[in-house]
Design a protein around this motif. Sequence first.
Motif, PDB file in Angstrom:
ATOM      1  N   SER A 192       0.834  -1.212   0.000  1.00 41.53           N
ATOM      2  CA  SER A 192       0.000   0.000   0.000  1.00 41.53           C
ATOM      3  C   SER A 192       0.861   1.251   0.000  1.00 41.53           C
ATOM      4  O   SER A 192       0.587   2.210  -0.735  1.00 41.53           O
ATOM      5  N   SER A 202       5.014  -1.070  -6.326  1.00 42.27           N
ATOM      6  CA  SER A 202       4.006  -1.783  -5.553  1.00 42.27           C
ATOM      7  C   SER A 202       3.861  -3.222  -6.040  1.00 42.27           C
ATOM      8  O   SER A 202       3.778  -4.162  -5.239  1.00 42.27           O
ATOM      9  N   ALA A 543      -2.031  -8.327  -2.393  1.00 40.81           N
ATOM     10  CA  ALA A 543      -2.567  -7.170  -3.113  1.00 40.81           C
ATOM     11  C   ALA A 543      -3.971  -6.818  -2.620  1.00 40.81           C
ATOM     12  O   ALA A 543      -4.327  -5.636  -2.514  1.00 40.81           O
ATOM     13  N   ALA A 546      -3.630  -5.028   0.586  1.00 37.08           N
ATOM     14  CA  ALA A 546      -3.089  -3.695   0.331  1.00 37.08           C
ATOM     15  C   ALA A 546      -4.193  -2.739  -0.097  1.00 37.08           C
ATOM     16  O   ALA A 546      -4.234  -1.575   0.334  1.00 37.08           O
ATOM     17  N   GLY A 547      -5.114  -3.226  -0.944  1.00 35.03           N
ATOM     18  CA  GLY A 547      -6.241  -2.393  -1.350  1.00 35.03           C
ATOM     19  C   GLY A 547      -7.143  -2.036  -0.184  1.00 35.03           C
ATOM     20  O   GLY A 547      -7.615  -0.897  -0.072  1.00 35.03           O
ATOM     21  N   THR A 563      -3.921  -0.033  -6.322  1.00 35.06           N
ATOM     22  CA  THR A 563      -4.193  -1.242  -5.534  1.00 35.06           C
ATOM     23  C   THR A 563      -5.392  -2.009  -6.094  1.00 35.06           C
ATOM     24  O   THR A 563      -5.427  -3.241  -6.021  1.00 35.06           O
TER      25      THR A 563
END
Length: 805
Positions: A192, A202, A543, A546-547, A563
Motif C-alpha cells: 500500500s 508496488s 494485493a 493492500a487495497g 491497488t
Amino acid sequence: MMDSSRGDVETAVMGPYQEKAKTFPAIRKKSQLPWIILRALCGLDRRVYYMLSFLLFGAVLYVALCTSPIMIFVLVICTISMIFATYLTSWVLAKDEGPPEMSQISDAIRDGAEGFFRTQYGSISKMAVVLAFVILGIYLIRNSNPQQEASGIERTTSAYVTVISFLFGAVCSGVAGYIGMWVSVRANVRVSSAARRSARESLQVALRAGGLSALIVVGMTVLGVAILYSSFYVYLRVEDSNTMHVTELPLLLVGYGFGASFVALFAQLGGGIYTKAADVGADLVGKVEQGIPEDDPRNPAVIADLVGDNVGDCAARGADLFESIAAEIISAMILGGSMAKRCRLEDASGFILFPLVVHSFDLVVSAIGILSIRGTRDPGSKSLVEDPMAILQRGYSVTLILAVLAFCGSTRWLLYTEQAPAAWLHFALCGLVGIITAYIFVWISQYYTDYKYEPVRSVALASSTGHGTNVIAGVGLGLESTAMPTLVISVAVISAYWLGKTSGLVDTDGSPTGGLFGTAVATMGMLSTAAYVLTMDMFGPIADNAGGIAEMSQQPDSVREITDLLDAVGNTTKATTKGFAIGSAALASFLLFSAYMDEVSHFAQIKFNEVDIAIPEVFIGGLLGSMLIYLFSAWACMAVGRTAQEVVNEVRRQFMERPGIMTYQDKPDYGRCVSIVASSALREMIKPGALAVVSPILIGIVFKIVGQYTEQPLLGAKVVAAMLMFATVSGILMALFLNTAGGAWDNAKKFIESGALGGKGSDAHKAAVTGDTVGDPFKDTAGPSLHVLIKMLATITLVMAPLFL
C-alpha cells in the motif's frame, strides 16, 4: 481466543471516528509470541543462533554424505534458496509502512490473523497427536510387509518410523502455513505504501513478498523429504546388503505425506470458512444494503474480512502447496524405486531421488523468474505502462524456459542407464508434456476468470438483467470450464504413459515397465515451476489486503486505483494457480493410486493391478467415493453460509443500533465480528474434516469383514481402490467447477466496478455482488479444500493399506 486481541482491533481502527480524522493512533502493543519455546529462542544471543544453525547443518550434511552425492546437491540448493529467501525478506521489510493510519490498520490485521492462527493450529495439533497414537496402535497390530520382515525391520520399528514421518510432515506443513501468513501480514502495508510512489514498485513488493514465502515453502518440502529419507537410510543401514533395499525405503515416507495432507485439509477448511464468511457478511450488508465500498471503515466486518485473506488465502495455500509437492515427490519416489526393482537396475538411487533434484532446480529457476521482474526506472511514474498480468506472465515465461533446460539436464544426469540408453530422452519428453500441461492449465484458468476475455464479460453482461441471470451464467460457465482441463489431463496422462512405456526399460519377463514412471515424470514436470506459481498465488491476497488498507486509511484515488488494479490481477492469479493446483492434484492422485496398488501387492504377495467395478461391492465403493466429494463440498459451503448468517445479523444489528456509524459519529465493534467468525470457523471445520479422515478407513474395514464372510480375498482393498478412483475423478471435476465459477463471478464484479455496465452502485453491480457472494465459498473454501481432500484420501489409504487386507 479473540477476546485478548479484540481491544487492539477496535483501538487500531477507531481513528476515523474521532473528529473524522484520517489518522490511526499508534497505541497497539507489540504482539506477543504464543509459544514459550519461541520466546526463549528469541531471547538467545545471535551467536548462539549461528552455532545452533551450524551444528544442525553439519548433522544434516553428515547424514546426506552417508546417503548419496545427490543428497549433497539437494542440500546445497535448498540452503542457498533459504539464504535467498532471507535476502528477499530483508528487502521487503526494508520498505516503509507508510503513514500511521496505514500501519495501525496493518497491526490490527496482524493481531487478528496471528490470534486465529494460534488457536486454529493449536486445535489441529491436538487432533494430529491423537491420530498419531491411533496410527501407532494400528501399526503395532497390523500385518507386516514381507519385504520388511526379510530385511529385519520389526513391526515396532515400522510403527515408530511411520508415526515420526506423520508428525514431521504435520509440523512442516504447519510451519509452511505460518510462513505464508507471517509474510502476508507484514507485506500488505508495504505494498500500500509503495503504491503512493509507483505502481511498478508496488507490484514488485507484492511479488517478492509472495516469492520469499513460496521459496521457503517449496524448500522446506524438499528439505523435509530429503532429511527424512537420509535419516532412515542411515538408521536402517540400507547400504548393508543384508538389510532393507533402497528401492523399498520410499514406502516408509508415506506418513510424511499423510501428515502434510491432514494439516493442510483442516487449515484450508478453517481458513476458507473464516475468510469467506467474513467476506460474504461484509458484502451483503455493506455493499448491497448500505451501498458503501468493499473495504469502507464503517463496515463492522471489514477487519475480519482482511484477516481472512491472510489465514485463508496465504496460510492455507502455503500448507496446500506444501502437501501437493510432498505427495508428488513421495509417490514418484515409490514408483521410481518399484520400477528400478522390477528392471533390476544396478543403481536405483537416480530414479528414486530424481523428484528431489527436479524441485531443487525449481527453486533456482523460480528465483531467477522472481528477480526478472524489476521496479520502474522512473520513480515519478504513478501508473503502469503495461498490464500487470503481462509482467507476471513474462516472469513465468522466463521460469518455464529455464525449467525445460534444467529438467532435460536432470533426466540425462539421473535417468541414464546402460540397460536402456534412450530412456532418459523419453523421460525428458514426459517432463516436457508436464510443463506444457501446466502452461495450458494456467492459460485456461486465466481465460475463464480474467475479465479481459469473453467468458467473464458474459457473466457481467448477464448481471444487467438481474441477480438470477448472473447466477445462471456463472454456474453455466463453471460447468463448461471442466471440459478443456479434462481433455488436457487425458492427453497428458496417455502421452506420458506411452513415452514411458516405449523408453526401452523392461522387467525380468521382458515386458515394458516404464509407463507409470513416465506419468510420474510428467507430474514432476508440471510442478517444476511450483515455486513461481505459488509466488503468483501469494501475490493475490497480499494485493487484496493492500487495497483494503489503502481504502480504510482513506488514501487518494490515485493510490486506490493502483491497488484496485493489482487486486484484480491478484484475483486472476489466484484462480490460475487453483487451476494449476487441481491439475497437479489430478496427476499426483493417479500416481498415489498406482503406489497404493503397488503397496497392496507387496503386503498381500498377490499381483494387484486391476479393479473390477462389475463386482457389486466394488461398484458401491466407487459410488461412496463420489458421494464423499459432494457431501464434503456441501458441508464446507453450508459451514460458510451458517457463519456468514451470524456475521450478517451482527453487522445489521450494529448499523441499526448505532446509526452514527454511517456518519462517522460512532465506531463499529470490529472485534465482535472477528470473534464471531473465528469461533464459528474453528467449530465448523471439524465435521467435513472428520468425514474425510474417517470415511476411507471405515469403508475399507467394513468391506474387509464382508470379504471374509463371503470368501472374497482383498475385497476391502478393492473397494477402497474403487472409492479412491471415483473420488479422484469426481473431486477433480467438482474442484474445477467450483474454482472457475467462483473466480469468474468475482472478476465479473471487478469488471463492473471498473466502470462497465453502470459501475459501482448500479443494478448490474448489485447483481454481480450476489454472484460473487455465491461464488465465495466455491472458490475459497470448498474448491481449494477438494485439492487437499483427493490427495489426502490417497495418502491415508497408503498409510492404512494393511488394515484392508
